[in-house]
Design a protein around this motif. Structure first.
Motif, PDB file in Angstrom:
ATOM      1  N   ALA A   1       8.530  12.376   8.271  1.00 30.83           N
ATOM      2  CA  ALA A   1       8.335  12.079   8.118  1.00 30.83           C
ATOM      3  C   ALA A   1       6.255  12.224   7.583  1.00 30.83           C
ATOM      4  O   ALA A   1       5.672  11.783   7.206  1.00 30.83           O
ATOM      5  N   ASP A   2       5.966  12.771   8.528  1.00 35.28           N
ATOM      6  CA  ASP A   2       4.618  13.553   8.182  1.00 35.28           C
ATOM      7  C   ASP A   2       4.476  14.141   7.231  1.00 35.28           C
ATOM      8  O   ASP A   2       3.408  14.366   6.273  1.00 35.28           O
ATOM      9  N   LEU A   3       5.656  14.795   6.653  1.00 30.87           N
ATOM     10  CA  LEU A   3       5.934  15.521   5.095  1.00 30.87           C
ATOM     11  C   LEU A   3       5.389  14.739   3.915  1.00 30.87           C
ATOM     12  O   LEU A   3       4.223  14.907   3.605  1.00 30.87           O
ATOM     13  N   ALA A   4       6.116  13.408   3.559  1.00 32.57           N
ATOM     14  CA  ALA A   4       5.885  12.355   3.454  1.00 32.57           C
ATOM     15  C   ALA A   4       4.639  12.252   3.079  1.00 32.57           C
ATOM     16  O   ALA A   4       3.981  12.026   1.950  1.00 32.57           O
ATOM     17  N   GLU A   5       4.217  11.831   4.501  1.00 33.76           N
ATOM     18  CA  GLU A   5       2.954  10.884   4.758  1.00 33.76           C
ATOM     19  C   GLU A   5       2.005  11.878   3.813  1.00 33.76           C
ATOM     20  O   GLU A   5       0.648  10.925   3.039  1.00 33.76           O
ATOM     21  N   THR A   6       2.080  13.014   3.792  1.00 32.87           N
ATOM     22  CA  THR A   6       1.025  13.716   3.770  1.00 32.87           C
ATOM     23  C   THR A   6       0.986  14.490   1.691  1.00 32.87           C
ATOM     24  O   THR A   6       0.065  13.678   1.447  1.00 32.87           O
ATOM     25  N   ALA A   7       2.654  13.865   1.697  1.00 33.18           N
ATOM     26  CA  ALA A   7       2.393  13.941   0.244  1.00 33.18           C
ATOM     27  C   ALA A   7       1.858  12.618  -0.843  1.00 33.18           C
ATOM     28  O   ALA A   7       0.888  12.654  -1.931  1.00 33.18           O
ATOM     29  N   TYR A   8       2.247  11.734   0.151  1.00 34.23           N
ATOM     30  CA  TYR A   8       1.468  10.034  -0.199  1.00 34.23           C
ATOM     31  C   TYR A   8      -0.355  10.513  -0.310  1.00 34.23           C
ATOM     32  O   TYR A   8      -0.293   9.861  -1.784  1.00 34.23           O
ATOM     33  N   SER A   9      -0.814  10.249   0.586  1.00 30.12           N
ATOM     34  CA  SER A   9      -2.211  10.880   1.002  1.00 30.12           C
ATOM     35  C   SER A   9      -2.615  11.293  -0.682  1.00 30.12           C
ATOM     36  O   SER A   9      -3.897  10.743  -0.911  1.00 30.12           O
ATOM     37  N   GLU A  10      -1.706  12.616  -0.295  1.00 26.71           N
ATOM     38  CA  GLU A  10      -2.877  13.685  -1.926  1.00 26.71           C
ATOM     39  C   GLU A  10      -2.199  13.385  -2.855  1.00 26.71           C
ATOM     40  O   GLU A  10      -3.578  13.605  -3.884  1.00 26.71           O
ATOM     41  N   GLU A  11      -1.465  12.476  -3.620  1.00 29.84           N
ATOM     42  CA  GLU A  11      -1.019  11.992  -4.687  1.00 29.84           C
ATOM     43  C   GLU A  11      -0.540  10.537  -4.165  1.00 29.84           C
ATOM     44  O   GLU A  11       0.556  10.199  -4.301  1.00 29.84           O
ATOM     45  N   PRO A  12      -1.255   9.896  -4.977  1.00 30.80           N
ATOM     46  CA  PRO A  12      -0.887   7.805  -4.995  1.00 30.80           C
ATOM     47  C   PRO A  12       0.006   8.214  -5.615  1.00 30.80           C
ATOM     48  O   PRO A  12       1.040   6.627  -5.722  1.00 30.80           O
ATOM     49  N   ALA A  13       0.192   8.393  -6.640  1.00 33.18           N
ATOM     50  CA  ALA A  13       1.366   8.447  -8.100  1.00 33.18           C
ATOM     51  C   ALA A  13       2.180   8.102  -7.261  1.00 33.18           C
ATOM     52  O   ALA A  13       3.257   7.373  -7.711  1.00 33.18           O
ATOM     53  N   ILE A  14       2.561   8.967  -6.275  1.00 35.04           N
ATOM     54  CA  ILE A  14       4.157   9.317  -5.863  1.00 35.04           C
ATOM     55  C   ILE A  14       4.422   7.713  -5.295  1.00 35.04           C
ATOM     56  O   ILE A  14       5.637   7.556  -5.632  1.00 35.04           O
ATOM     57  N   VAL A  15       3.549   6.954  -4.927  1.00 38.13           N
ATOM     58  CA  VAL A  15       3.892   5.721  -4.379  1.00 38.13           C
ATOM     59  C   VAL A  15       4.031   4.548  -5.325  1.00 38.13           C
ATOM     60  O   VAL A  15       4.941   4.018  -5.459  1.00 38.13           O
ATOM     61  N   ALA A  16       3.248   4.647  -6.182  1.00 35.98           N
ATOM     62  CA  ALA A  16       3.471   4.262  -7.609  1.00 35.98           C
ATOM     63  C   ALA A  16       4.037   4.135  -8.099  1.00 35.98           C
ATOM     64  O   ALA A  16       4.915   3.634  -8.628  1.00 35.98           O
ATOM     65  N   ALA A  17       5.259   5.279  -8.754  1.00 36.62           N
ATOM     66  CA  ALA A  17       6.371   5.705  -8.767  1.00 36.62           C
ATOM     67  C   ALA A  17       7.600   5.106  -8.369  1.00 36.62           C
ATOM     68  O   ALA A  17       8.033   4.516  -8.604  1.00 36.62           O
ATOM     69  N   ALA A  18       7.515   4.950  -6.997  1.00 37.03           N
ATOM     70  CA  ALA A  18       8.322   4.455  -6.131  1.00 37.03           C
ATOM     71  C   ALA A  18       8.741   2.865  -6.069  1.00 37.03           C
ATOM     72  O   ALA A  18       9.624   2.459  -6.356  1.00 37.03           O
ATOM     73  N   VAL A  19       7.043   2.627  -6.288  1.00 39.18           N
ATOM     74  CA  VAL A  19       7.558   0.653  -6.505  1.00 39.18           C
ATOM     75  C   VAL A  19       7.447   0.559  -7.821  1.00 39.18           C
ATOM     76  O   VAL A  19       8.496  -0.352  -7.992  1.00 39.18           O
ATOM     77  N   ALA A  20       7.433   1.377  -8.493  1.00 39.87           N
ATOM     78  CA  ALA A  20       8.287   1.058 -10.444  1.00 39.87           C
ATOM     79  C   ALA A  20       9.812   1.679 -10.341  1.00 39.87           C
ATOM     80  O   ALA A  20      10.545   0.577 -11.047  1.00 39.87           O
ATOM     81  N   ASP A  21       9.816   2.453  -9.396  1.00 39.69           N
ATOM     82  CA  ASP A  21      11.194   2.610  -9.193  1.00 39.69           C
ATOM     83  C   ASP A  21      12.126   1.754  -8.652  1.00 39.69           C
ATOM     84  O   ASP A  21      12.862   1.331  -9.097  1.00 39.69           O
ATOM     85  N   LEU A  22      11.878   1.349  -7.995  1.00 42.12           N
ATOM     86  CA  LEU A  22      12.270  -0.371  -7.256  1.00 42.12           C
ATOM     87  C   LEU A  22      12.263  -1.147  -8.224  1.00 42.12           C
ATOM     88  O   LEU A  22      13.384  -2.058  -7.686  1.00 42.12           O
ATOM     89  N   GLY A  23      11.359  -1.457  -8.825  1.00 39.28           N
ATOM     90  CA  GLY A  23      10.821  -2.715  -9.480  1.00 39.28           C
ATOM     91  C   GLY A  23      12.017  -2.793 -10.738  1.00 39.28           C
ATOM     92  O   GLY A  23      13.283  -3.868 -11.407  1.00 39.28           O
TER      93      GLY A  23
END
Length: 294
Positions: free
Chosen positions: A90-112
């Motif tokens: 979970a800490d690793l994922a949080e670091t990735a999301y913090s450093e590259e917000p596009a990962i979360v944006a892509a997840a939002v698009a994928d879920l949509g």
């Protein structure tokens, strides 16, 4: 982004777009906030309907303050083991999301994309909690981030654990666009030098593979809006053009032009896209009737 063996830089379109001009950042934040509101509403309804699920849903969704936190925590609990705990993942994922917000944006698009295309998705909560194609893709996005930052050993660890847990095997070097649906996911295999564009739909049993023992750029390039139906095998450094459709069980060994529908072993062109909507969004697996005119 990554360099191919020919030195070309590959950057998925959605990640380039998320280079965060103020307008794009604001639009992405609005989309994430809207999805998070809907996800929480679905979670509250589900928790109210079945007391046995209340604790699970609270931990997975309702205890979090935002979509990224909930996503990272849920993915981590799916993948944690004796070697790397869920807390550290979970800490690793949080670091990735913090450093590259596009990962979360892509997840939002994928879920949509799942909600829009998959009739089995009766809202946001079910695919968020249970769809392993979605889970595998979101862990791949973290593994790809690690790969691009030189942490290849940990990226391979995630690839291996995702393959074990979800039966989806994607090399961490592979760049993906946004709005991607991996439906069911079981048996999906994607090789190292493949590329997957925006708004692509991939069904179970699909392989994007090589044709032998060659090295270098050897895997397919799948462009925007493509539909790869169940069991399709696409082999070699070939391009599947924008808005193409590959029929179930087909074996594709040659490039597919944009808008073409191909099927068979080996695959051949059996029709052309006539709808303005991408095949990946229509999710129509049917093929044209054979033309027996002589």
């Amino acid at each position: 982004m990554r360099k191919t063996p020919m030195g070309r830089i590959v950057t998925p379109a959605c990640f380039a777009a998320a280079s965060r001009t103020p307008e794009r950042a604001a639009a992405g934040d609005r989309a994430e906030a809207a999805l998070w509101t809907r996800l929480r509403a679905d979670a509250e309804d589900a928790a109210g309907r079945d007391p046995l699920l209340r604790s699970f849903i609270h931990i997975a969704v309702l205890s979090h303050e935002g979509f990224g936190s909930a996503l990272g925590g849920h993915l981590a609990r799916k993948l944690g083991d004796w070697y790397i705990s869920a807390e550290r993942l979970a800490d690793l994922a949080e670091t990735a999301y913090s450093e590259e917000p596009a990962i979360v944006a892509a997840a939002v698009a994928d879920l949509g994309a799942i909600v829009a295309r998959d009739p089995a998705a009766d809202g946001c909560l079910t695919p968020f909690l249970y769809f392993k194609g979605f889970h595998a893709l979101q862990w791949h996005r973290v593994a790809h981030w690690l790969w691009r930052h030189g942490r290849t050993e940990l990226a391979h660890f995630l690839q291996s654990r995702v393959s074990e847990a979800f039966a989806v095997d994607i090399h961490p070097a592979v760049p993906f666009g946004c709005g991607v649906l991996i439906d069911h996911g079981t048996g999906v295999v994607i090789g190292e030098t493949a590329e997957v564009g925006d708004d692509v739909s991939i069904l179970q049993g699909v392989t994007l593979g090589g044709t032998g023992k060659e090295h270098g750029d050897r895997h397919p390039k799948v462009r925007d809006g493509v539909l790869l139906a169940a069991g399709a095998k696409v082999l070699g450094n070939i391009e599947i053009g924008r808005h193409a459709k590959v029929g179930a069980g087909s074996v594709v060994l040659k490039p597919v032009p944009p808008g073409a529908t191909v099927a068979g072993v080996p695959a051949r062109i059996v029709g052309w896209t006539t709808s303005p909507q991408a095949p990946a969004e229509e999710m129509d697996m049917s093929l044209p009737e054979p033309d027996y005119t002589i």
